[in-house]
Design a protein around this motif. Structure first.
Motif, PDB file in Angstrom:
ATOM      1  N   LEU A  16     -45.052  14.783  17.881  1.00  0.00           N
ATOM      2  CA  LEU A  16     -43.993  15.751  17.625  1.00  0.00           C
ATOM      3  C   LEU A  16     -43.408  15.600  16.228  1.00  0.00           C
ATOM      4  CD1 LEU A  16     -42.060  15.861  21.011  1.00  0.00           C
ATOM      5  CD2 LEU A  16     -43.045  17.822  19.824  1.00  0.00           C
ATOM      6  N   SER A  17     -43.292  14.390  15.748  1.00  0.00           N
ATOM      7  CA  SER A  17     -42.544  14.175  14.523  1.00  0.00           C
ATOM      8  C   SER A  17     -43.369  13.730  13.334  1.00  0.00           C
ATOM      9  CB  SER A  17     -41.441  13.139  14.763  1.00  0.00           C
ATOM     10  OG  SER A  17     -42.004  11.933  15.239  1.00  0.00           O
ATOM     11  N   LEU A  18     -44.544  13.155  13.560  1.00  0.00           N
ATOM     12  CA  LEU A  18     -45.214  12.493  12.446  1.00  0.00           C
ATOM     13  C   LEU A  18     -46.330  13.280  11.777  1.00  0.00           C
ATOM     14  CD1 LEU A  18     -45.149   8.948  14.006  1.00  0.00           C
ATOM     15  CD2 LEU A  18     -43.581   9.926  12.371  1.00  0.00           C
ATOM     16  N   PRO A  19     -47.232  13.920  12.475  1.00  0.00           N
ATOM     17  CA  PRO A  19     -48.287  14.649  11.768  1.00  0.00           C
ATOM     18  C   PRO A  19     -47.759  15.772  10.876  1.00  0.00           C
ATOM     19  CG  PRO A  19     -48.930  14.258  14.029  1.00  0.00           C
ATOM     20  CD  PRO A  19     -47.479  13.891  13.927  1.00  0.00           C
ATOM     21  N   VAL A  20     -46.579  16.291  11.162  1.00  0.00           N
ATOM     22  CA  VAL A  20     -45.997  17.335  10.314  1.00  0.00           C
ATOM     23  C   VAL A  20     -44.900  16.747   9.428  1.00  0.00           C
ATOM     24  CG1 VAL A  20     -46.527  19.210  11.890  1.00  0.00           C
ATOM     25  CG2 VAL A  20     -44.398  17.947  12.183  1.00  0.00           C
ATOM     26  N   TRP A  21     -45.017  15.436   9.177  1.00  0.00           N
ATOM     27  CA  TRP A  21     -43.929  14.753   8.466  1.00  0.00           C
ATOM     28  C   TRP A  21     -43.703  15.319   7.071  1.00  0.00           C
ATOM     29  CZ3 TRP A  21     -43.858  11.754   3.984  1.00  0.00           C
ATOM     30  CH2 TRP A  21     -45.084  11.578   3.365  1.00  0.00           C
ATOM     31  N   LEU A  22     -44.753  15.804   6.412  1.00  0.00           N
ATOM     32  CA  LEU A  22     -44.601  16.297   5.051  1.00  0.00           C
ATOM     33  C   LEU A  22     -43.694  17.524   5.010  1.00  0.00           C
ATOM     34  CD1 LEU A  22     -45.402  15.942   2.117  1.00  0.00           C
ATOM     35  CD2 LEU A  22     -47.384  17.405   2.539  1.00  0.00           C
ATOM     36  N   ILE A  23     -43.965  18.497   5.892  1.00  0.00           N
ATOM     37  CA  ILE A  23     -43.116  19.692   5.960  1.00  0.00           C
ATOM     38  C   ILE A  23     -41.722  19.313   6.434  1.00  0.00           C
ATOM     39  CG2 ILE A  23     -42.812  21.927   7.072  1.00  0.00           C
ATOM     40  CD1 ILE A  23     -45.818  22.136   7.306  1.00  0.00           C
ATOM     41  N   PHE A  24     -41.671  18.473   7.456  1.00  0.00           N
ATOM     42  CA  PHE A  24     -40.385  18.064   8.011  1.00  0.00           C
ATOM     43  C   PHE A  24     -39.541  17.357   6.955  1.00  0.00           C
ATOM     44  CE2 PHE A  24     -37.657  15.120  10.425  1.00  0.00           C
ATOM     45  CZ  PHE A  24     -37.046  16.004  11.284  1.00  0.00           C
ATOM     46  N   CYS A  25     -40.167  16.442   6.217  1.00  0.00           N
ATOM     47  CA  CYS A  25     -39.448  15.705   5.182  1.00  0.00           C
ATOM     48  C   CYS A  25     -38.995  16.644   4.073  1.00  0.00           C
ATOM     49  CB  CYS A  25     -40.330  14.595   4.622  1.00  0.00           C
ATOM     50  SG  CYS A  25     -39.489  13.501   3.450  1.00  0.00           S
ATOM     51  N   LEU A 187     -39.306  -1.934   9.390  1.00  0.00           N
ATOM     52  CA  LEU A 187     -39.347  -0.474   9.438  1.00  0.00           C
ATOM     53  C   LEU A 187     -38.982   0.050  10.825  1.00  0.00           C
ATOM     54  CD1 LEU A 187     -42.576   0.342   7.363  1.00  0.00           C
ATOM     55  CD2 LEU A 187     -40.196   0.712   6.686  1.00  0.00           C
ATOM     56  N   THR A 188     -39.482  -0.622  11.846  1.00  0.00           N
ATOM     57  CA  THR A 188     -39.176  -0.186  13.213  1.00  0.00           C
ATOM     58  C   THR A 188     -37.686  -0.300  13.507  1.00  0.00           C
ATOM     59  OG1 THR A 188     -41.372  -0.882  13.957  1.00  0.00           O
ATOM     60  CG2 THR A 188     -39.682  -0.590  15.647  1.00  0.00           C
ATOM     61  N   GLY A 355     -40.946   6.789   9.951  1.00  0.00           N
ATOM     62  CA  GLY A 355     -41.705   7.131  11.155  1.00  0.00           C
ATOM     63  C   GLY A 355     -43.169   7.345  10.853  1.00  0.00           C
ATOM     64  N   PHE A 356     -43.452   8.013   9.735  1.00  0.00           N
ATOM     65  CA  PHE A 356     -44.837   8.223   9.352  1.00  0.00           C
ATOM     66  C   PHE A 356     -45.519   6.897   9.007  1.00  0.00           C
ATOM     67  CE2 PHE A 356     -48.000   8.827   5.984  1.00  0.00           C
ATOM     68  CZ  PHE A 356     -48.896   9.640   6.652  1.00  0.00           C
ATOM     69  N   MET A 357     -44.786   6.010   8.332  1.00  0.00           N
ATOM     70  CA  MET A 357     -45.365   4.720   7.971  1.00  0.00           C
ATOM     71  C   MET A 357     -45.696   3.902   9.212  1.00  0.00           C
ATOM     72  SD  MET A 357     -42.929   3.831   4.685  1.00  0.00           S
ATOM     73  CE  MET A 357     -43.706   2.258   4.339  1.00  0.00           C
ATOM     74  N   ILE A 358     -44.789   3.914  10.198  1.00  0.00           N
ATOM     75  CA  ILE A 358     -45.029   3.179  11.445  1.00  0.00           C
ATOM     76  C   ILE A 358     -46.229   3.774  12.177  1.00  0.00           C
ATOM     77  CG2 ILE A 358     -44.077   2.630  13.719  1.00  0.00           C
ATOM     78  CD1 ILE A 358     -41.283   2.684  12.342  1.00  0.00           C
ATOM     79  N   TRP A 359     -46.235   5.096  12.304  1.00  0.00           N
ATOM     80  CA  TRP A 359     -47.336   5.773  13.000  1.00  0.00           C
ATOM     81  C   TRP A 359     -48.658   5.534  12.265  1.00  0.00           C
ATOM     82  CZ3 TRP A 359     -50.461   9.957  11.473  1.00  0.00           C
ATOM     83  CH2 TRP A 359     -51.218  10.543  12.499  1.00  0.00           C
TER      84      TRP A 359
END
Length: 382
Positions: A16-25, A187-188, A355-359
């Motif tokens: 939900l949150s990480l694969p679209v992190w670039l747009i979301f960020c 990070l977590t 979140g992206f770094m953790i994922w």
């Protein structure tokens, strides 16, 4: 069974949150900057500053319009925007052979400090945050829907994050940041702590973002939930041969103030054709409603107040429409709430990155383990 459910929620949270992190960020960062767009304009552009060393009273709006018309003789003024006291007034106009322009007029001295025929910083940041500069065609932009869809992603990430993080409320009373157990652990901890302390902000951004999505769907399906200015009927027009409005803008502003003495005009729309009216909107005595929540519509021919609009007259959808922006951009309490929204906007942007770094680290590690397992299996079989 419990482990399976935890794994499912964790995977759902990640997708939900990480694969679209670039747009979301990008949406988070541009929105954070847009909160202080007026202040950044004042800081970076001296021509946007309404300096008033002699402590003069603000001039009447018609004087500012005349100043623009003296500077640009063929200017057709359509709108006057009244900003914060430290910013100039923005007078929107059009001329033949030129794109629409914005004149920065110092409301205290009456000086036209800049003529801007392009996209200014405030408009640019709002456009970048609102629809990622995607083009509009027939009142439709893919970028607008893409940005609004981030509200669904944010709400889903919030819900799944709370499901994953058991006893999350302990982060309020006993926050935990382990500095000496490696980057992944740090990070977590930062991601979880920021998420818990930002629950209210995440929920607020999600709900207002969902409203913008619903609003667009209603607009594009021709559902009229907003207030339209009235149009003059044939009987309300002057007799043949009279070409220009005889009721001045000064008088129209006085009529508006008599209707709503508490209103601070922030938008003044000039009649665009012979059946159009003066459109005067502003803010009132409630911080939760935006600067267009009180409106008065005045006939340019007779001075008659044709219609009014205020929170007391609003439907439920209209109320939501007028309180969404102050809640979304943090303008309801002035500079102090803007600062809070800016801080939590930075935190939210940081959460998308951590979140992206953790994922990413878990995905890379899982892929490495899978490769190693396949290699081991092949060795055994061979």
């Amino acid at each position: 069974m419990f482990k399976l459910k935890q794994r499912f929620w964790f995977m759902l949270h990640g997708w939900l949150s990480l694969p679209v992190w670039l747009i979301f960020c990008a949406v988070c960062l541009t929105g954070t900057i847009a909160v202080f767009s007026h202040e950044l304009t004042w800081l970076t552009n001296p021509n946007a500053r309404a300096e008033n060393p002699q402590q003069l009273q603000a001039k009447a709006v018609p004087e500012l319009i005349r100043a623009v018309q003296q500077k640009v003789p063929d200017a057709e003024v359509s709108t006057v925007m009244v900003m914060e006291p430290y910013l100039v007034n923005a007078v929107l106009f059009s001329t033949k052979g030129m794109p629409p322009g914005i004149a920065y007029v110092n409301q205290y001295t009456g000086e036209v400090q800049e003529l801007n025929y392009g996209l200014n910083f405030i408009s640019f940041m709002r456009a970048l945050h609102g629809w990622l500069l995607f083009p509009w065609e027939a009142s439709y932009s893919v970028g607008y829907y893409l940005v609004c869809a981030m509200a669904v992603v944010m709400l889903g990430a919030l819900i799944t994050g709370l499901v994953i993080y058991k006893n999350f409320w302990r982060a309020f009373t006993a926050p935990k940041i382990r500095l000496n157990q490696g980057r992944k652990t740090l990070l977590t901890d930062l991601h979880r702590l920021a998420g818990v302390w930002s629950i209210w902000f995440l929920l607020l951004m999600s709900l207002t973002g969902l409203w913008y999505l619903v609003q667009a769907i209603l607009w594009h399906n021709s559902v009229e939930f907003y207030k339209e200015p009235p149009m003059l009927t044939q009987q309300q027009l002057p007799a043949a041969g009279q070409q220009h409005p005889r009721f001045s803008l000064d008088d129209a502003l006085q009529s508006a103030q008599s209707q709503f003495p508490q209103m601070k005009p922030s938008y003044i729309g000039m009649p665009e054709h012979h059946r159009d009216v003066y459109k005067i909107s502003g803010s009132g005595d409630s911080v939760f409603f935006d600067q267009y929540s009180w409106s008065v519509y005045v006939s340019p021919w007779t001075g008659e107040v044709l219609d009014t609009y205020s929170p007391e007259q609003m439907t439920g959808l209209q109320t939501v429409m007028h309180i969404a922006d102050p809640l979304h951009y943090g303008t309801l309490g002035g500079i102090w709430t803007k600062a809070i929204w800016f801080l939590f906007g930075l935190i939210l942007s940081g959460m998308s990155i951590t979140g992206f770094m953790i994922w990413g680290s878990r995905t890379v590690r899982a892929a490495r383990h899978s490769t190693e397992a396949q290699a081991t299996t092949q060795e055994v079989l061979s």
